[in-house]
Scaffold this motif. Sequence first.
Motif, PDB file in Angstrom:
ATOM      1  N   THR A   2      -2.838  12.513   8.076  1.00 38.68           N
ATOM      2  CA  THR A   2      -2.741  11.206   7.411  1.00 38.68           C
ATOM      3  C   THR A   2      -1.577  10.414   8.014  1.00 38.68           C
ATOM      4  O   THR A   2      -0.563  10.981   8.400  1.00 38.68           O
ATOM      5  N   SER A   3      -1.752   9.108   8.078  1.00 40.63           N
ATOM      6  CA  SER A   3      -0.707   8.243   8.638  1.00 40.63           C
ATOM      7  C   SER A   3       0.176   7.681   7.529  1.00 40.63           C
ATOM      8  O   SER A   3      -0.332   7.166   6.532  1.00 40.63           O
ATOM      9  N   GLU A   4       1.467   7.779   7.726  1.00 37.85           N
ATOM     10  CA  GLU A   4       2.413   7.173   6.772  1.00 37.85           C
ATOM     11  C   GLU A   4       2.446   5.650   6.978  1.00 37.85           C
ATOM     12  O   GLU A   4       2.609   4.893   6.034  1.00 37.85           O
ATOM     13  N   PHE A   5       2.247   5.214   8.239  1.00 36.44           N
ATOM     14  CA  PHE A   5       2.390   3.794   8.574  1.00 36.44           C
ATOM     15  C   PHE A   5       1.220   2.945   8.048  1.00 36.44           C
ATOM     16  O   PHE A   5       1.333   1.724   7.958  1.00 36.44           O
ATOM     17  N   THR A   6       0.080   3.583   7.749  1.00 32.02           N
ATOM     18  CA  THR A   6      -1.066   2.812   7.243  1.00 32.02           C
ATOM     19  C   THR A   6      -1.414   3.230   5.819  1.00 32.02           C
ATOM     20  O   THR A   6      -2.551   3.108   5.375  1.00 32.02           O
ATOM     21  N   ASN A   7      -0.410   3.697   5.089  1.00 32.37           N
ATOM     22  CA  ASN A   7      -0.577   4.109   3.698  1.00 32.37           C
ATOM     23  C   ASN A   7      -1.153   2.951   2.859  1.00 32.37           C
ATOM     24  O   ASN A   7      -0.591   1.860   2.858  1.00 32.37           O
ATOM     25  N   PRO A   8      -2.303   3.147   2.175  1.00 34.97           N
ATOM     26  CA  PRO A   8      -2.931   2.047   1.428  1.00 34.97           C
ATOM     27  C   PRO A   8      -2.130   1.570   0.215  1.00 34.97           C
ATOM     28  O   PRO A   8      -2.427   0.515  -0.356  1.00 34.97           O
ATOM     29  N   ASP A  11       2.019  -2.795   0.909  1.00 34.13           N
ATOM     30  CA  ASP A  11       1.644  -4.175   1.183  1.00 34.13           C
ATOM     31  C   ASP A  11       2.653  -4.746   2.175  1.00 34.13           C
ATOM     32  O   ASP A  11       3.827  -4.903   1.813  1.00 34.13           O
ATOM     33  N   LEU A  12       2.218  -5.056   3.389  1.00 32.55           N
ATOM     34  CA  LEU A  12       3.157  -5.527   4.418  1.00 32.55           C
ATOM     35  C   LEU A  12       3.870  -6.820   3.993  1.00 32.55           C
ATOM     36  O   LEU A  12       3.234  -7.772   3.569  1.00 32.55           O
ATOM     37  N   SER A  15       6.753  -7.761   9.379  1.00 32.91           N
ATOM     38  CA  SER A  15       6.383  -6.878  10.491  1.00 32.91           C
ATOM     39  C   SER A  15       7.627  -6.532  11.314  1.00 32.91           C
ATOM     40  O   SER A  15       8.662  -7.206  11.210  1.00 32.91           O
ATOM     41  N   LEU A 171       9.485   3.777   8.279  1.00 27.67           N
ATOM     42  CA  LEU A 171       8.494   2.740   8.589  1.00 27.67           C
ATOM     43  C   LEU A 171       9.154   1.671   9.449  1.00 27.67           C
ATOM     44  O   LEU A 171      10.253   1.217   9.134  1.00 27.67           O
TER      45      LEU A 171
END
Length: 183
Positions: A2-8, A11-12, A15, A171
């Motif tokens: 699982t990716s930590e950077f694309t955790n659902p 909310d960005l 950047s 992150l």
Amino acid sequence: MTSEFTNPNLDLLYSAEQIKARVAELGAEITSDYAVRNLVLIGVLKGSCVFMADLMREIDLKLSIDFMAVSSYKDGTVSTGDVEILKDLTNPIREKDVIVCEDIVDTGLTLFRLTEILESKGANSIKIATLLDKPEPRVKKELKIDYCGFQIPNKFVVGYGLDAAGRYRNLPFIAAVKNPDKL
Ligand code: IMP
Ligand code: MG
């Protein structure tokens, strides 16, 4: 894996590119403000480590760095405004021009007390650089922030050094936690 950077659950907000550009602006501002002074950057551990590492490489001046670690005394979940020094400075700051680097100012209680402590150590001047400023929960309205990356709404944010229970400091961007119950 699982990716930590694309955790659902994230909310960005800013950047990596937006942060880099803003930190470069802050560094340029500090460079012009602090020519021919005895500059020391003091990082408040652990949250400021990423911000300070990037900021110092945007300051084209002779400078040194130091770190402090503090813990805010809390009465339940409410900050009392008193801080305990967990790690003190390594070098004296007497006659030095200090910029305290923080990840985020929330109530302002921690930095207000920390500034008093640094003043008692005989610094020539003390200014505050924070990556993020959450003005809404501010208790110490008199706290002056000299350099601020971004003002944000009253949300819990993580990344670029900021954590939630120790997680997410790595992150490369700043994100709001959508559901804090699901960390
Ligand atoms: P205060 O200004 O004394 O309330 O404390 C600020 C400190 O609280 C910061 O240095 C952070 O460690 C922590 N903090 C406040 N808001 C957030 C957030 O949204 N995310 C992560 N840490 C936070
Ligand atoms: Mg902190």
